[in-house]
Design an enzyme around this catalytic site. Structure first.
Site, short mmCIF file in Angstrom:
data_model
loop_
_atom_site.label_atom_id
_atom_site.label_comp_id
_atom_site.label_asym_id
_atom_site.label_seq_id
_atom_site.Cartn_x
_atom_site.Cartn_y
_atom_site.Cartn_z
N ARG A 85 -38.49 -16.34 -29.95
CA ARG A 85 -38.39 -17.09 -31.21
C ARG A 85 -37.97 -16.18 -32.35
NH1 ARG A 85 -42.90 -19.26 -28.54
NH2 ARG A 85 -42.73 -21.47 -28.09
N ASP A 145 -49.12 -25.20 -29.00
CA ASP A 145 -49.83 -24.22 -28.19
C ASP A 145 -51.29 -24.63 -28.01
OD1 ASP A 145 -47.59 -22.02 -28.34
OD2 ASP A 145 -47.98 -22.64 -30.39
N ARG A 148 -51.39 -27.44 -25.57
CA ARG A 148 -51.22 -26.93 -24.20
C ARG A 148 -52.52 -26.31 -23.69
NH1 ARG A 148 -45.51 -24.23 -26.01
NH2 ARG A 148 -44.11 -25.94 -25.37
N HIS A 172 -46.71 -18.57 -33.69
CA HIS A 172 -46.25 -19.48 -32.64
C HIS A 172 -45.21 -18.71 -31.84
CE1 HIS A 172 -44.74 -22.83 -30.42
NE2 HIS A 172 -43.57 -22.85 -31.05
#
Length: 311
Positions: A85, A145, A148, A172
């Protein structure tokens, strides 16, 4: 209630679709440099509204953002297979320098909800460019996240994930921190609850879950090129919390003055969302390892923002 979405690619269109399915807003406007794409997505989603809620979905230019209470920013280039990212940063920062002033001019009262990756840095950049107070510039952060983490624990422990209080904080991305030490289910500590369910959380099991949470995006991107359904649903959930003044708790990313010895950094912590944006930040109980990991995550994000000149 009106929502604007700037960027109608995978994430922007998935968000618009989720907003329509949930009936979160009465009006959704899609804005994109590719007007043909935004019109196509708007028409397609509009045709789904007879099956869900009466939402007016259309494509337009920036001036149509006037009156929007929330503007989602999903503009930018997509993450490539194998790309972190943070590697996206240089390609997306320039785009934001062009679009943030146009959004602010058209929708000066809107709360800005950032989805573009790397989301913490892009939220930091948006905060600096917009001139808005930090509580009104909100990154989607680690909401996915956290989802998850809760979903994997729920599957393992045969428990609805909505009943599990377990959070992911920090960046993140690869340096995110799964908070195991203070996670709980129904007031009972996660580890004792797992023992009771006959599934002790061994070191190997914890590492497996950690890897699946931390690297989920890479697996999905390798398989289909991008992640969008999960984050689209998450953004729609955040919009609902803001527009209804819910006071719900979400791990979102905003500019934070102090985190584990690091100052002026944008990252995720559990925060209360309401009509005015972020109302309160809650600092979870962390063990020494988690505190050190959060410091490393914050320091990494700080270093990147400094390298860009966004202090």
């Amino acid at each position: 209630m009106k929502v604007g979405i700037v960027g109608s690619g995978y994430v922007g269109s998935a968000t618009a679709y989720a907003v329509a399915l949930r009936g979160v807003a009465r009006e959704v406007v899609l804005v994109d440099i590719d007007k043909k794409l935004s019109r196509a997505h708007a028409e397609d989603i509009l045709h789904a509204t007879p099956f869900c809620h009466p939402v007016w979905v259309y494509a337009a230019d920036y001036d149509a953002l006037h009156g929007a209470e929330v503007v989602v920013i999903a503009a930018g280039v997509a993450q490539r297979p194998g790309e972190t990212r943070l590697q996206l940063l240089g390609r997306n920062a320039h785009i934001f320098e062009q679009i943030i002033p146009r959004i602010r001019q058209s929708a000066p009262e809107a709360i800005l909800l950032i989805a573009t990756n790397p989301v913490d840095i892009m939220t930091h950049i948006t905060f600096r460019l917009s001139g808005l107070p930090p509580e009104r510039v909100i990154g989607s952060g680690t909401i996915l996240d956290t989802a998850r983490f809760q979903a994997l624990l729920g599957e393992l422990l045969r428990t609805a994930p909505q009943s599990i209080d377990a959070y992911v904080i920090g960046e993140h991305g690869d340096s995110e921190v799964l908070v195991w030490s203070s996670a709980h289910v129904g007031g009972q500590g996660l580890f004792s609850y797992a023992e009771m369910r006959g599934t002790p959380l061994t070191d190997d099991l914890r590492k497996t879950i950690d890897d699946k949470v931390r690297y989920a995006a890479y697996t999905i991107i390798e398989g289909k090129g991008a992640t969008y359904y999960g984050i689209g649903a998450g953004l729609a959930r955040l919009i609902h919390a803001i527009l209804t003044d819910e006071k719900g708790l979400f791990t979102v990313s905003i500019f934070t003055p102090h985190v584990e010895g690091v100052s002026d950094v944008t990252l995720s912590l559990p925060r209360i969302l309401g009509r005015g944006g972020v109302e309160t930040t809650l600092y979870p109980s962390l063990d020494e390892g988690e505190r050190a990991a959060l410091h490393r995550s914050a320091a990494l994000l700080k270093e990147v923002s400094l390298s860009l000149g966004y202090t």
